[in-house]
Design an enzyme around this catalytic site. Sequence first.
Site, PDB file in Angstrom:
ATOM      1  N   LYS A 103       0.420  -1.413   0.171  1.00  0.00           N
ATOM      2  CA  LYS A 103      -0.080   0.494   0.287  1.00  0.00           C
ATOM      3  C   LYS A 103       1.189   1.038   0.286  1.00  0.00           C
ATOM      4  O   LYS A 103       0.493   2.384  -0.443  1.00  0.00           O
ATOM      5  CB  LYS A 103      -0.771  -0.463   0.949  1.00  0.00           C
ATOM      6  CG  LYS A 103      -1.619  -0.601   1.502  1.00  0.00           C
ATOM      7  CD  LYS A 103      -2.563  -1.272  -0.130  1.00  0.00           C
ATOM      8  CE  LYS A 103      -4.130  -1.939   0.628  1.00  0.00           C
ATOM      9  NZ  LYS A 103      -3.492  -3.712  -0.147  1.00  0.00           N
TER      10      LYS A 103
HETATM   11  C1  LIG Z   1      -3.803  -4.359  -0.147  1.00  0.00           C
HETATM   12  C2  LIG Z   1      -2.743  -5.806   0.064  1.00  0.00           C
HETATM   13  C3  LIG Z   1      -3.281  -6.971  -1.110  1.00  0.00           C
HETATM   14  C4  LIG Z   1      -4.226  -6.929  -2.044  1.00  0.00           C
HETATM   15  O1  LIG Z   1      -4.221  -6.138  -3.062  1.00  0.00           O
HETATM   16  P1  LIG Z   1      -5.421  -5.436  -4.508  1.00  0.00           P
HETATM   17  O2  LIG Z   1      -4.975  -4.380  -5.251  1.00  0.00           O
HETATM   18  O3  LIG Z   1      -6.258  -5.238  -3.358  1.00  0.00           O
HETATM   19  O4  LIG Z   1      -5.890  -6.439  -4.743  1.00  0.00           O
HETATM   20  C5  LIG Z   1      -2.917  -7.844  -1.386  1.00  0.00           C
HETATM   21  N1  LIG Z   1      -1.391  -7.941  -0.063  1.00  0.00           N
HETATM   22  C6  LIG Z   1      -1.247  -6.851   0.547  1.00  0.00           C
HETATM   23  C7  LIG Z   1      -0.273  -7.860   2.199  1.00  0.00           C
HETATM   24  C8  LIG Z   1      -1.922  -6.012   0.890  1.00  0.00           C
HETATM   25  O5  LIG Z   1      -1.947  -5.031   1.778  1.00  0.00           O
END
Ligand SMILES: *Cc1c(COP(=O)(O)O)cnc(C)c1O
Length: 486
Positions: A103
């Site tokens: 993120k």
């Molecule tokens: C948010 C997240 C995901 C999923 O990503 P998306 O863009 O929502 O598909 C996968 N792994 C982790 C650790 C995340 O924080």
Amino acid sequence: MNYISTRDKARRVTAAEAVVAGISPEGGLYVPETIPTLDYKSLYEMDYSERAQTVLQLFFDFDITGVAEKAYADFDGDPAPLVKLSDKTSILELWHGKTCAFKDMALSVLPLILERAKAHLGKKEKTLILVATSGDTGKAALEGFKDANGVETLVFYPQDGVSSVQQRAMQAQEGNNCSVAAIAGNFDDAQTAVKAAFADMTLAKELKAAGYELSSANSINIGRLVPQIAYYFSAYCDAVNGGCIDEDAPLDFCVPTGNFGNILAGYYAKLMGLPIGRLICASNKNDVLTDFFRTATYDINREFYKTDSPSMDILISSNFERFLFESCGRNDVLTRERMQLLKTDKRYSVTEKELEAIHETFVGACCNDEEGRETIGKVFDDSGYLLDPHTAVAYNCAEAVNMIRHTVIVSTANPYKFVTSVLPSLGLKLTGDTEKDFVRLEDHTAMPIPDPLMHALKAPIRFTDVIDRTEIIDYIAKNYGKQNGK
Ligand SMILES: *Cc1c(COP(=O)(O)O)cnc(C)c1O
């Protein structure tokens, strides 16, 4: 560069307006009116932030000078290194930011883009960012927006739904423009409460009187999606430079998927001309997407499971709407109908012909917690590389569909964030104390404990409010509204 809504192409806004609004008024998502192209060869000699800046500038036509350099300045080394495990497999590590999760790749950029977009539009209101989080987004938003000008961040997390590391990290958040509260209940309770706050007109008025406008940092904002396109280009350049593939040869990516934001960015990269072969969409036991790619039907009428990979525990992948829009030939009427069906019937289907076209790029696969844990153990034994539970799902899925050419496993979290499932995956016992668990994992793997996570464990707790979900509007009004506003 203009943006149009997936549910009504006649709604056309500028890039700055799309970033500030987040979502189109009729509920659609903004997509670029035309998708720009980019020759990856022009990026070879650049470092990561130069590559990212090049991509950002294709999508945002207001002044964003220096944004990427600033956003990635405090990452720990290369923000998106490609680690080659074998001739067949590389890992794209997206967790070198301040909260050790992918993120950070976008939430370090969004605040700067938002600030520039507001300046471009001459907007003077302060922005109150409301976030409901299942763990990673909340912390990354708090860090991303920390001490940003004209922005306050208020995060709600479910008291029963985040890991102890995640909770502690949010409770100890530093900065003078943020606040955190727990909602009694699970993630759905927190999400429902925050949605209610967004829809409450009385609250909106009260906040406006205090000089605030509500906004969201979740992944439907185009300002979060675009920064993610950059690491697909960057990984491709690194794969060529590192001898994993020949120039212009296709490269496959396998992405651990929740809200479909990460993998959608890969799809956009392909539409922009990057030679991506397959995009493997990896899910955990919540396998709505796997079923869609198999059956052409998206069906949320099913049980919801809590798993070792909580950031993928999602039934409605909000960014999937953008993908649907593209894959049906940008048909806004059809997209609107399908989104309506999802609400009323909890399902919709695409045509066989559409699915066939989708299969030219997309493959779906899923695995459960047990298989994920086995994968963590096996990969560590075989190569000494430690996967977190989300990345382990991707690795397992990539093997399940056969890596027919060099495949990049997109890695979304530092394993320490999920120490309570990683330790047992390696056959080690939990101690019952997070700090001791960290040390145990470090002793066993020699992978260093990340400073920000250790820091969060030791930093003083600042935020301890726990509220019922029915109290959220009063809570926001009390803290930010006219009478008691700051
Ligand atoms: C948010 C997240 C995901 C999923 O990503 P998306 O863009 O929502 O598909 C996968 N792994 C982790 C650790 C995340 O924080």
